[in-house]
Write an enzyme that holds these catalytic residues in place. Structure first.
Site, PDB file in Angstrom:
ATOM      1  CG  HIS A 124       1.672  -6.797  -0.914  1.00 45.41           C
ATOM      2  ND1 HIS A 124       0.635  -7.460  -0.975  1.00 45.41           N
ATOM      3  CD2 HIS A 124       1.976  -6.710   0.402  1.00 45.41           C
ATOM      4  CE1 HIS A 124       0.258  -7.603  -0.028  1.00 45.41           C
ATOM      5  NE2 HIS A 124       0.924  -7.137   0.987  1.00 45.41           N
ATOM      6  CG  HIS A 129      -1.476  -3.476   2.791  1.00 44.48           C
ATOM      7  ND1 HIS A 129      -2.309  -4.276   3.767  1.00 44.48           N
ATOM      8  CD2 HIS A 129      -0.500  -4.400   2.395  1.00 44.48           C
ATOM      9  CE1 HIS A 129      -1.878  -5.668   3.958  1.00 44.48           C
ATOM     10  NE2 HIS A 129      -0.807  -5.602   3.156  1.00 44.48           N
ATOM     11  CD  GLU A 170      -1.498  -8.976   3.572  1.00 42.21           C
ATOM     12  OE1 GLU A 170      -1.808  -8.995   2.350  1.00 42.21           O
ATOM     13  OE2 GLU A 170      -0.621  -8.426   4.184  1.00 42.21           O
ATOM     14  CB  SER A 189      -0.681  -6.663  -4.604  1.00 37.89           C
ATOM     15  OG  SER A 189      -0.554  -7.543  -3.703  1.00 37.89           O
TER      16      SER A 189
END
Ligand code: PHE
Ligand code: FE
Length: 288
Positions: A124, A129, A170, A189
């Site tokens: 993730h 990111h 997010e 993700s």
């Protein structure tokens, strides 16, 4: 950008990546997740994300080396990765961001939990990111976020900033000439949500609006009921440049909005059916 005087996060919070602890299975899980997700987001992620993925050389060769990745990222935007065990105290997290250091969890999920992860792992954090941190405007936004987080803490407004983080960093979407694309790491993700957020009839897709987002609750245990779409990263940066102190104060008396509620002022790209079965919203878990 005005530089705050920053206390360094306590040294024990970040440490060298414990590469010797990775086993063959850990690298195999990375390979599997990378191959699956890279294919899935090839025509769903925003172009800047895909460019970052390439520029940083992220691939299916196993869990990447943080130092090598940091060198490439630093050359692009001055960011480096900080190896951590998992979730950090808010102040440590914001201090790192303000210093252009992105905390990355070192461990990876097991085969048994491939798609059901509660907390961020290296897949993730890295896949989701890090590619966009190579995008200059987004990179500056994340640093400003760190500074803004420390300020929000002082002002007792962390929940407002948490909503902004949730709905942009997010779960954010972005317009492109080919339609909306994904920029949020929580989506990128996730196998299921990277399809759901763009293709499903159930969720709302509405234009980015800072104050509106700061009033909107969110779901942490299911897909989102509403996704917010930015025009470009400049819009995100400009909208968040003003001093938030008066904004926090003005929002004080206003009621929160439910995660799926639409507002008369919303710029609606898609009005969701909010079908509870399609979205996995059957249970009555309240929005955060
Ligand atoms: N401008 C915000 C403030 O004054 C800081 C911030 C910038 C917060 C970017 C989030 C993202 O608090
Ligand atoms: Fe995340």
């Amino acid at each position: 950008m005005s530089a705050l005087v920053l206390d360094k996060p306590s040294p024990s919070i970040t440490f060298p990546q414990p590469v010797a602890k990775y086993g063959a299975e850990d690298h195999a899980v990375w390979r599997h997740l990378f191959q699956r997700q890279a294919k899935l987001v090839a025509d769903r992620a925003c172009p800047d994300f895909l460019r970052g993925l390439k520029l940083l050389g992220l691939d299916d060769g196993g869990i990447p080396d943080f130092e090598r990745l940091s060198d490439r990222l630093e050359a692009a935007t001055g960011w480096r990765l900080a190896c951590v065990e998992g979730f950090l105290p808010d102040a440590d997290f914001f201090h790192l961001l303000a210093a252009r250091r992105f905390p990355v969890t070192w461990w990876i999920r097991s085969w048994a939990k491939l798609d059901y992860l509660q907390e961020p792992d290296v897949f993730h954090d890295l896949f989701g990111h890090v590619p966009l941190l190579a995008q200059p405007v987004f990179a500056d936004y994340m640093q400003a976020f760190g500074e803004g987080g420390l300020k929000a803490e002082r002002l007792g407004a962390l929940h407002r900033l948490a909503r902004l983080y949730w709905y942009s960093v997010e779960f954010g979407l972005i317009q492109t000439p080919d339609g909306p694309r994904i920029h949020g790491a929580g989506i990128l993700s996730s196998k299921g949500e990277s399809v759901f957020c763009l293709d499903a009839d159930a969720p709302n897709r509405v234009g980015f609006d800072l104050k509106r987002i700061m009033r909107t609750r969110y779901r942490i245990d299911t897909y989102q009921k509403t996704y917010f779409v930015i025009r470009d990263f400049e819009q995100l940066f400009e909208a968040t440049r003003p001093d938030f102190a008066p904004i926090y104060a003005a929002l004080e008396g206003q009621p929160d909005l439910a995660a799926g509620a639409l507002q008369p002022e919303d710029r609606i790209f898609h009005r969701g059916s909010l079908d509870p079965v399609a979205g996995g919203w059957q249970d009555e878990t309240p929005d955060t």
